[in-house]
Write an enzyme that holds these catalytic residues in place. Structure first.
Site, mmCIF file in Angstrom:
data_model
loop_
_atom_site.group_PDB
_atom_site.id
_atom_site.type_symbol
_atom_site.label_atom_id
_atom_site.label_comp_id
_atom_site.label_asym_id
_atom_site.label_seq_id
_atom_site.Cartn_x
_atom_site.Cartn_y
_atom_site.Cartn_z
ATOM 1 N N TYR A 51 44.410 39.214 28.227
ATOM 2 C CA TYR A 51 44.821 37.306 28.668
ATOM 3 C C TYR A 51 45.238 37.211 29.715
ATOM 4 O O TYR A 51 44.744 35.989 29.755
ATOM 5 C CB TYR A 51 43.077 36.820 27.523
ATOM 6 N N PHE A 111 38.179 35.231 61.650
ATOM 7 C CA PHE A 111 37.616 36.174 60.620
ATOM 8 C C PHE A 111 36.589 35.469 60.027
ATOM 9 O O PHE A 111 36.205 34.696 59.399
ATOM 10 C CB PHE A 111 39.054 36.563 59.456
ATOM 11 N N THR A 112 35.378 36.907 59.755
ATOM 12 C CA THR A 112 34.303 36.824 58.899
ATOM 13 C C THR A 112 34.299 36.032 58.193
ATOM 14 O O THR A 112 33.732 35.046 57.921
ATOM 15 C CB THR A 112 33.390 37.926 58.998
ATOM 16 N N ASP A 166 47.182 33.225 56.846
ATOM 17 C CA ASP A 166 45.874 34.568 56.763
ATOM 18 C C ASP A 166 47.240 35.730 56.549
ATOM 19 O O ASP A 166 47.355 36.195 57.767
ATOM 20 C CB ASP A 166 45.047 34.438 57.375
ATOM 21 N N LYS A 188 45.840 45.582 52.149
ATOM 22 C CA LYS A 188 45.964 45.757 52.998
ATOM 23 C C LYS A 188 47.504 46.499 53.035
ATOM 24 O O LYS A 188 47.828 47.060 52.594
ATOM 25 C CB LYS A 188 45.908 44.634 54.899
ATOM 26 N N ARG A 248 32.672 45.513 65.911
ATOM 27 C CA ARG A 248 33.393 44.132 65.757
ATOM 28 C C ARG A 248 32.962 42.819 66.874
ATOM 29 O O ARG A 248 34.334 43.296 67.928
ATOM 30 C CB ARG A 248 34.722 44.203 65.678
ATOM 31 N N PHE A 276 26.216 41.673 59.670
ATOM 32 C CA PHE A 276 27.002 43.125 59.873
ATOM 33 C C PHE A 276 26.705 43.871 58.106
ATOM 34 O O PHE A 276 26.972 45.565 59.032
ATOM 35 C CB PHE A 276 28.368 43.111 60.838
HETATM 36 N N1 F0G Z 1 41.402 38.182 56.730
HETATM 37 C C1 F0G Z 1 42.112 38.845 57.490
HETATM 38 C C2 F0G Z 1 42.340 39.000 58.603
HETATM 39 C C3 F0G Z 1 40.533 40.295 57.167
HETATM 40 O O1 F0G Z 1 41.062 41.309 57.843
HETATM 41 C C4 F0G Z 1 40.139 39.980 55.750
HETATM 42 C C5 F0G Z 1 39.782 42.056 55.869
HETATM 43 C C6 F0G Z 1 40.156 39.247 55.314
HETATM 44 C C7 F0G Z 1 40.975 38.250 55.263
HETATM 45 C C8 F0G Z 1 39.239 38.853 53.706
HETATM 46 O O2 F0G Z 1 39.837 39.854 52.992
HETATM 47 O O3 F0G Z 1 38.386 41.892 52.868
HETATM 48 O O4 F0G Z 1 40.080 41.115 51.052
HETATM 49 O O5 F0G Z 1 38.241 39.649 50.953
HETATM 50 N N2 F0G Z 1 39.411 42.648 56.462
HETATM 51 C C9 F0G Z 1 38.335 43.621 55.841
HETATM 52 C C10 F0G Z 1 38.798 43.836 57.153
HETATM 53 C C11 F0G Z 1 37.390 43.572 55.313
HETATM 54 O O6 F0G Z 1 37.905 45.824 56.667
HETATM 55 O O7 F0G Z 1 39.211 43.700 58.321
HETATM 56 P P1 F0G Z 1 39.172 40.651 52.026
#
Ligand code: F0G
Length: 459
Positions: free
Chosen positions: A73, A125-126, A216, A259, A383, A449
């Site tokens: 833990y 980014f979303t 990022d 990634k 996108r 989306f």
């Molecule tokens: N920043 C970027 C540039 C990303 O592409 C993503 C995730 C995140 C942050 C968030 O990271 O998913 O680990 O919470 N991208 C995925 C995609 C979802 O399909 O491009 P996460």
């Protein structure tokens, strides 16, 4: 002789069969999924290019590491390994493990943003923007104009426009800007990199005004590869050296380990500042878990620590970029409109040009993603206007880029799979004239989306 597209620097030890379906079956599937590729079961997908996130094939060394998971833990040895790897490869002192990238974004936003602050970034980014806005921040896009033009060739299309950044500082005052978020690479611009020169200058401008630089770092290894390939003075440097220099211009980073850390789950927030780190640890216990595991199991931290080292191997990243380029160049040679130059993790189809007869309100990219699934069982991602969503006041964003992303998972598919994808898209392009757009029939309030549903306009 060096091959144009380099062959795989690995061999296959385990295989996973994939679904071979008929068009009739796919028609039923896409209808049930509301013409949203996010809502298709993976069991119904032949080649899954929805995302490169968490879809990586881990190495035998990483799988072996899972067996060495220390599921304590507190104070897991795997956390120490992860922290050491982050320090060694990225150069940041402190690591806060999170369940994935957005967990780190949440914590960073909460510890740095005050209501009414501005957060400049090189395109949104979303999830990143969602966390900034949910914490009272106002996002400002300061990427160079070229990034919004799908066809414009530029070696570092992810660069920050220094004039735009300076103009924001002049407009709102530096004390209203806690940090600039620099994505390396820029996902929604097409996986486009930022040059070292730009990072250096942005860092100086920000730090001169006491503004922090937060990366990022989600696809930072891909960015390092492009610097090696394209920027004067870096050709003979290793990926590790380039990455370390890139990160040296920042004060920390958020990371989606799914990634470039070559794992299926996990992420982290890395920081140099001790005070900020203390604040982050106070929140990580609320949202994720103890500071020494955050959102991850010990075994997952071990796999990530090992993945971080594998990701900076030149042969790995050289092959990855080559595979992406193979798909992109095959499409481009057939006259298909794609985002140029071809980025690091994906090939982006320009749906506006592909279905030029479908207006943006009728979701050309969403339509193209649905058509591609119907055609060949290949899953891609919208996108464009659907992903862009609405602002705080409920107004629809109208992004310039209306794209379909063909995202390549790491170490998963072969060049033959890329041929199937390319041939299917070429066929769709030849028969594009009679395709109609879509109508949205269900829209969730945030990140629409993921779960929005659609219906074809009268066919
Ligand atoms: N920043 C970027 C540039 C990303 O592409 C993503 C995730 C995140 C942050 C968030 O990271 O998913 O680990 O919470 N991208 C995925 C995609 C979802 O399909 O491009 P996460």
């Amino acid at each position: 002789m060096e091959k144009k597209y380099v062959a795989e620097p690995y061999k296959i030890k385990v295989v996973e069969p994939i679904a071979v379906t008929t068009r009739e079956q796919r028609e039923a599937v896409i209808k049930k999924a509301g013409y949203n590729t996010f809502l298709i079961d993976s069991a119904d997908v032949y080649i899954d290019l929805l995302t490169d996130s968490g879809t990586t094939a881990m190495s035998d060394h990483q799988w072996a590491g899972l067996m060495e998971g220390d599921e304590a833990y507190a104070g897991s040895k795997n956390f120490m390994h992860l922290q050491e790897a982050v320090k060694d490869v990225f150069g940041f002192k402190y690591t806060v493990p999170t369940h994935q990238g957005r967990g780190a974004e949440n914590i960073l936003s909460k510890i740095t943003i005050t209501e009414g602050d501005y957060i400049p970034g090189n395109m949104y980014f979303t999830t990143t923007r969602a966390h900034q806005e949910m914490n009272g921040g106002i996002f400002r896009d300061v990427i160079i104009d070229e990034a919004h033009d799908a066809m414009k060739d530029h070696p570092f299309k992810g660069n920050i426009d220094l004039d735009k950044f300076q103009a924001l500082i002049d407009e709102v005052g530096a004390d209203k800007i806690p940090y600039i978020c620099v994505a390396v690479t820029v996902n929604l611009a097409g996986g486009q990199p930022v040059s070292m020169e730009n990072l250096k200058t942005v860092s100086k401008l920000a730090h001169d005004h006491d503004i922090k630089v937060m990366f990022d770092a989600t696809r930072c290894v891909e960015n390092a590869y492009f610097i090696k390939e394209r920027e004067a003075g870096y050709h003979d440097k290793t990926i590790a050296e380039i990455l370390k220099e890139m990160m040296s211009y920042g004060d920390g980073c958020t990371m989606s380990g799914k990634k470039d850390c070559l794992v299926n789950i996990g992420g982290f927030l890395a920081l140099n500042d001790e005070d900020l780190y203390q604040k982050a640890t106070q929140l990580v216990v609320v949202y994720e878990g103890m500071p020494s595991y955050g959102g991850m199991a010990g075994r997952d931290m071990e796999a990530m620590a090992r993945g971080i080292y594998e990701s900076i191997d030149y042969h790995y990243i050289h092959h990855r970029i080559s595979q992406c380029r193979y798909l992109g160049e095959k499409l481009s040679e057939a006259g298909i409109p794609i985002v140029k130059p071809i980025g690091g993790h994906a090939v982006f189809l320009d749906a506006r040009a592909f279905y030029s007869h479908i207006p943006q309100e009728e979701f050309p990219a969403q339509t193209l993603a649905a058509q591609l699934y119907l055609q060949s069982g290949v899953r891609s991602m919208e996108r464009g206007i659907v992903s862009a969503g609405r602002d705080k006041n409920g107004n629809q964003y109208y992004p310039k880029l209306e794209l379909v992303r063909l995202t390549i998972p790491r170490r998963v598919y072969t060049y033959s799979h890329m041929d199937v994808v390319a041939d299917s898209i070429i066929d769709l392009y030849e028969n594009r004239g009679n395709v109609k757009g879509l109508k949205m029939i269900y829209e969730p309030p945030v990140l629409r989306f993921f779960t929005a549903r659609f219906q074809p306009l009268s066919s």
